[in-house]
Design an enzyme around this catalytic site. Structure first.
Site, PDB file in Angstrom:
ATOM      1  CB  SER A 132      -0.896   0.005   1.243  1.00  0.00           C
ATOM      2  OG  SER A 132      -1.495   1.261   1.449  1.00  0.00           O
ATOM      3  CE1 TYR A 157      -4.170  -2.081   4.823  1.00  0.00           C
ATOM      4  CE2 TYR A 157      -3.574   0.190   4.314  1.00  0.00           C
ATOM      5  CZ  TYR A 157      -3.905  -1.083   3.896  1.00  0.00           C
ATOM      6  OH  TYR A 157      -3.968  -1.377   2.558  1.00  0.00           O
TER       7      TYR A 157
END
Length: 340
Positions: A132, A157
Site C-alpha cells: 500500500s 495498517y
C-alpha cells in the site's frame, strides 16, 4: 479442473481488487483458484455478487478459507498444484485499524505468514502481493519512490503492509522464490469497497446526506482506476522478480535485493485534491453535495503521489485512466447495481 497447468491462486477473490484481478486472468484463459473468508467487514452480499460473476467461468474454483486458519491454508496449498500466487486478501482500511487492531495482526501478519509458508513448500514460480502507498508514512519526498525509506508508518495498517514487505524479502532471500510487492495508490472503480471515500460520497450525495471532508478538503490522493491496477499487476505477475546484480549493502536500495525480490508503485501519478474529486463526482451524479469540513484524521497523510518510472521501465505499462472517465464508470455501475 481437468488441466491445472499454470494454476494461479488469487486470495481475496471476493474483494474489490481480487475480484477484478481474478476476472482479468480468467478472461485471458488462465485457471484460477479464488480464496476468500467472506468476512463481514463490509456488505457480504456485495462480495457474494462478485463471486457469482467469477463462478460463471468454468476455469474458476472457489475456496472459502480464512488466511489465519493455518490448517485450512496448509490443506489448500497441498490440494492444488499452484504455480503462481496473487495475494490480494487482507484486512484493509486505515481508520478501522485504530479500533480493531487485532484483525490486522490475524489477517495481515499471521495470514501472510501462511501464504509465505505455502509458497515455500510448493515452490511457486512467483508470489505477487498487495502492499500500500500508506507505507510511505511521514515521507516528505514527492512523488513517492520505491527507493525512498519507509521506516515511519503512521497507522497499524501501514505497519502491517511494511511488515509484509520485510517478511516477503526474508523468504525470497532464504528460499529463493520470487516475491514482488505492489504498493497500490487509492484504488477506485466499479465493484468498489463501501468503506472507501468515492463509494461513501456517492451513496451520501444520492441519499441527500452531507459528506465529511477531512483536512478541510485539501487532502490530495493519487486516485487510480482499478483496471489500471489490475493491468499493472498482471504485467508484473508475468515477470518473476530477479536479483539486482548492482545491489550494494553499503547503499541498500529498498526496492530490490540480492534476492529475487522487487517493490513497485502502481498509481496514476496525478494527485487530485479532494475538492476536485467531489466536483467531478457531482458532475457525474448531476447533484451537488452538502459538505461538512473537518480536520485531519489520525493516521492520514496529506498527499499521496506515485512515481511509476520503475513500473514503466520493467512492465512497459503505466496507469492512464483519467479521473473523470473512471468516476463516470463507477457511477454507472453504482446506479445499476443499487438501482438508484
Amino acid at each position: 479442473m481437468a488441466n491445472t497447468e499454470g494454476l494461479t491462486l488469487v486470495t481475496g477473490a471476493a474483494g474489490f481488487i481480487g475480484y477484478h484481478l481474478a476476472r482479468r486472468l480468467l478472461e485471458r484463459g488462465c485457471q484460477v483458484v479464488g480464496l476468500d473468508n467472506l468476512n463481514s467487514y463490509y456488505d457480504v452480499a456485495l462480495k457474494e455478487s462478485r463471486l457469482e460473476q467469477l463462478k460463471a467461468f468454468a476455469d474458476f474454483q472457489f475456496e472459502h478459507v480464512d488466511l489465519a486458519d493455518r490448517v485450512g491454508m496448509e490443506r489448500l496449498f497441498a490440494r492444488y498444484p499452484l504455480t503462481r500466487v496473487a495475494h490480494m486478501a487482507g484486512q484493509a482500511g486505515v481508520r478501522y485499524s485504530l479500533s480493531n487492531p487485532h484483525a490486522y495482526a490475524d489477517s495481515n501478519l499471521t495470514g501472510f505468514l501462511h501464504i509465505l509458508e505455502g509458497c515455500r513448500h510448493v515452490r511457486v514460480q512467483h508470489l505477487v502481493f498487495a502492499s500500500s502507498s500508506s507505507v510511505y508514512g511521514e515521507n516528505a519526498s514527492i512523488p513517492f519512490s520505491e527507493h525512498d525509506n519507509t521506516d515511519h508508518p503512521l497507522s497499524l495498517y501501514a505497519a502491517t503492509k511494511k511488515a509484509n514487505e520485510a517478511m516477503a524479502h526474508s523468504y525470497a532471500h532464504l528460499f529463493r522464490f520470487p516475491c514482488t510487492g505492489l504498493r497500490f495508490f487509492t484504488v477506485y472503480g466499479p465493484w468498489g469497497r463501501p468503506d472507501m471515500a468515492i463509494f461513501l460520497f456517492t451513496k451520501a450525495i444520492l441519499e441527500g446526506k452531507p459528506i465529511t471532508l477531512f483536512n478541510q478538503g485539501k487532502m490530495k490522493r493519487d486516485f487510480t482506476y482499478v483496471a489500471d491496477i489490475v493491468e499493472g499487476t498482471v504485467q508484473l505477475l508475468d515477470r518473476p522478480s530477479i536479483p539486482n546484480p548492482d545491489w550494494s549493502p553499503k547503499a541498500p536500495d529498498p526496492a530490490s535485493s540480492t534476492a529475487p525480490y522487487r517493490i513497485y508503485n502502481i498509481g496514476n501519478s496525478q494527485p487530485v485534491e479532494l475538492l476536485v474529486l467531489i466536483q467531478t463526482l457531482e458532475r457525474a451524479l448531476g447533484r451537488e453535495a452538502e459538505k461538512i469540513w473537518a480536520p485531519m484524521q489520525p493516521g492520514d497523510v496529506p498527499e499521496t503521489y506515485a512515481d511509476v518510472s520503475d513500473l514503466t521501465r520493467d512492465a512497459n505499462f503505466r496507469p492512464q485512466t483519467p479521473l473523470s472517465e473512471g468516476i463516470a464508470r463507477f457511477v454507472t455501475w453504482y446506479r445499476e447495481f443499487y438501482q438508484v
